[in-house]
Design a protein around this motif. Sequence first.
Motif, mmCIF file in Angstrom:
data_model
loop_
_atom_site.group_PDB
_atom_site.id
_atom_site.type_symbol
_atom_site.label_atom_id
_atom_site.label_comp_id
_atom_site.label_asym_id
_atom_site.label_seq_id
_atom_site.Cartn_x
_atom_site.Cartn_y
_atom_site.Cartn_z
ATOM 1 N N GLN A 1 0.800 -1.237 0.009
ATOM 2 C CA GLN A 1 0.063 -0.037 0.075
ATOM 3 C C GLN A 1 0.774 1.307 0.062
ATOM 4 O O GLN A 1 0.593 2.210 -0.611
ATOM 5 C CB GLN A 1 -1.094 0.115 1.058
ATOM 6 C CG GLN A 1 -1.967 -0.950 1.119
ATOM 7 C CD GLN A 1 -3.059 -1.134 2.492
ATOM 8 O OE1 GLN A 1 -2.515 -0.576 3.415
ATOM 9 N NE2 GLN A 1 -3.976 -1.596 2.236
ATOM 10 N N GLU A 2 1.739 1.240 0.844
ATOM 11 C CA GLU A 2 2.742 2.366 0.732
ATOM 12 C C GLU A 2 3.477 2.696 -0.604
ATOM 13 O O GLU A 2 3.753 3.844 -1.109
ATOM 14 C CB GLU A 2 3.841 2.348 1.970
ATOM 15 C CG GLU A 2 5.094 3.185 2.263
ATOM 16 C CD GLU A 2 4.273 4.583 2.429
ATOM 17 O OE1 GLU A 2 4.816 5.703 1.975
ATOM 18 O OE2 GLU A 2 3.131 4.675 3.040
ATOM 19 N N TYR A 3 3.878 1.459 -0.992
ATOM 20 C CA TYR A 3 4.476 1.747 -2.601
ATOM 21 C C TYR A 3 3.554 2.283 -3.487
ATOM 22 O O TYR A 3 3.893 3.084 -4.214
ATOM 23 C CB TYR A 3 5.116 0.261 -2.924
ATOM 24 C CG TYR A 3 5.370 -0.016 -4.366
ATOM 25 C CD1 TYR A 3 6.159 0.744 -5.021
ATOM 26 C CD2 TYR A 3 4.223 -0.643 -5.148
ATOM 27 C CE1 TYR A 3 6.250 0.709 -6.473
ATOM 28 C CE2 TYR A 3 4.608 -0.949 -6.775
ATOM 29 C CZ TYR A 3 5.429 0.048 -7.359
ATOM 30 O OH TYR A 3 5.656 -0.116 -8.749
ATOM 31 N N LYS A 4 2.238 1.873 -3.361
ATOM 32 C CA LYS A 4 1.225 2.245 -4.536
ATOM 33 C C LYS A 4 1.150 3.684 -4.335
ATOM 34 O O LYS A 4 0.762 4.571 -5.039
ATOM 35 C CB LYS A 4 -0.186 1.413 -4.225
ATOM 36 C CG LYS A 4 -0.022 -0.176 -4.663
ATOM 37 C CD LYS A 4 0.076 -0.200 -6.015
ATOM 38 C CE LYS A 4 -0.042 -1.899 -6.208
ATOM 39 N NZ LYS A 4 0.191 -1.980 -7.741
ATOM 40 N N LEU A 5 0.832 4.148 -2.816
ATOM 41 C CA LEU A 5 0.656 5.430 -2.650
ATOM 42 C C LEU A 5 1.844 6.270 -3.046
ATOM 43 O O LEU A 5 1.655 7.548 -3.596
ATOM 44 C CB LEU A 5 0.397 5.802 -1.206
ATOM 45 C CG LEU A 5 -0.010 6.932 -0.470
ATOM 46 C CD1 LEU A 5 -1.355 7.578 -1.218
ATOM 47 C CD2 LEU A 5 -0.003 6.933 1.014
ATOM 48 N N SER A 6 3.147 5.748 -2.782
ATOM 49 C CA SER A 6 4.189 6.562 -3.477
ATOM 50 C C SER A 6 4.426 7.075 -4.806
ATOM 51 O O SER A 6 4.858 7.880 -5.313
ATOM 52 C CB SER A 6 5.641 5.560 -2.911
ATOM 53 O OG SER A 6 5.784 4.851 -3.990
ATOM 54 N N LEU A 7 3.829 6.028 -5.862
ATOM 55 C CA LEU A 7 3.619 6.214 -7.015
ATOM 56 C C LEU A 7 2.997 7.234 -7.335
ATOM 57 O O LEU A 7 2.973 8.286 -8.340
ATOM 58 C CB LEU A 7 2.986 5.000 -7.572
ATOM 59 C CG LEU A 7 3.944 3.725 -7.766
ATOM 60 C CD1 LEU A 7 2.939 2.705 -8.758
ATOM 61 C CD2 LEU A 7 5.293 3.912 -8.341
ATOM 62 N N LYS A 8 1.775 7.784 -6.690
ATOM 63 C CA LYS A 8 0.721 8.963 -6.728
ATOM 64 C C LYS A 8 1.427 10.180 -6.310
ATOM 65 O O LYS A 8 1.382 11.161 -6.941
ATOM 66 C CB LYS A 8 -0.561 8.572 -5.987
ATOM 67 C CG LYS A 8 -1.362 7.380 -6.756
ATOM 68 C CD LYS A 8 -2.607 7.243 -5.579
ATOM 69 C CE LYS A 8 -3.276 6.156 -6.293
ATOM 70 N NZ LYS A 8 -4.610 5.927 -5.475
ATOM 71 N N ARG A 9 2.024 9.995 -5.171
ATOM 72 C CA ARG A 9 2.732 11.289 -4.444
ATOM 73 C C ARG A 9 4.169 11.256 -4.936
ATOM 74 O O ARG A 9 4.565 12.448 -4.644
ATOM 75 C CB ARG A 9 2.891 10.881 -3.024
ATOM 76 C CG ARG A 9 1.470 10.833 -2.321
ATOM 77 C CD ARG A 9 1.683 10.484 -0.756
ATOM 78 N NE ARG A 9 0.484 10.618 0.091
ATOM 79 C CZ ARG A 9 0.277 10.409 1.654
ATOM 80 N NH1 ARG A 9 1.513 9.506 1.975
ATOM 81 N NH2 ARG A 9 -0.699 10.389 2.047
ATOM 82 N N LYS A 10 4.792 10.510 -5.388
ATOM 83 C CA LYS A 10 6.184 10.651 -5.960
ATOM 84 C C LYS A 10 6.882 10.745 -4.781
ATOM 85 O O LYS A 10 8.105 11.516 -5.056
ATOM 86 C CB LYS A 10 6.269 11.512 -7.173
ATOM 87 C CG LYS A 10 5.410 11.315 -8.327
ATOM 88 C CD LYS A 10 5.845 12.393 -9.386
ATOM 89 C CE LYS A 10 4.925 11.960 -10.800
ATOM 90 N NZ LYS A 10 5.199 12.978 -11.819
ATOM 91 N N ILE A 11 6.840 10.135 -3.694
ATOM 92 C CA ILE A 11 7.547 10.326 -2.601
ATOM 93 C C ILE A 11 7.111 9.224 -1.497
ATOM 94 O O ILE A 11 5.939 8.942 -1.345
ATOM 95 C CB ILE A 11 7.582 11.556 -1.831
ATOM 96 C CG1 ILE A 11 8.690 11.964 -0.789
ATOM 97 C CG2 ILE A 11 6.180 12.049 -1.623
ATOM 98 C CD1 ILE A 11 8.935 13.166 -0.270
#
Length: 278
Positions: A70-80
């Motif tokens: 989930q943190e990885y997927k969120l990082s793709l949206k946030r780019k961080i």
Amino acid sequence: MKALFDSSSLKCSKLVTRTYSTSFSLGIRLFAPKIRPAIYAIYGFVRYADEIVDSFHDYDQEELLTEFIQEYKLSLKRKISLNPIINSFQAVVQKYELYEYADVFLERMQYDLEVTEYTTKEAYENYIYGSADVVGLMCLRVFVDNDNEKFEHLKSSAKYLGSAFQKVNFLRDIKQDLESLGRSYFPNVHQKELTDEVKKEIILDIEGDFEKAYQGLVQLPIESRLGVYIAYKYYSKLLKKLKLTKSEKILSDRIHISNPMKMVILAKGYVRYKLNAI
């Protein structure tokens, strides 16, 4: 500054690589400086995912892996991501368009929490593709610097090399996988038994993968060829040692290559590289 955070994140990925694998870390140092950061980022991410499903038995592994994904997927949206390992990886995924391969890899990591035995060749090869081949393909995207034509040309060889490495690991670690993790990856290994006939079959299969992989290895860009070649020679040597080891010993001891022999492999490989013989 985001650049400072990204730099510190990458140092974490590099530390993870050096901590968990001296051999792989050595191979990365043989790459051209411009491609090392991306490979460190890839290794750090896949290493942590693998650790969750293989080592954290005193914790809720399913919960940890779900949160990691989930943190990885969120990082793709946030780019961080404030997880430095994920932060480094997401940048590489977006730069080299590794979305599909990363998703397949994470799916196979979930298999390790659900599947304990691969009884068919199809299931076995499907797992290897997602746990190893795609990692090789991610690295290849970096090696060819997003050149689609070169990538497609070398794609098959990269998959064979990833398969060979993974199968050697499975054979070397068969005792731990069976006893500590309760997993059986080879569809022809049953009830914690490894017959000489089955071992020979496994070795022949891996030797075939190595032979096909080498055809593409020698065509890799010069910036990555030496590092991949040394890894190839290391695993080839390990396979030869496993081939000469009795099945019963493989089931009782973890076979490895000594550090002096690793240095010999490195020295010989470097000489061949300088003579343009790779």
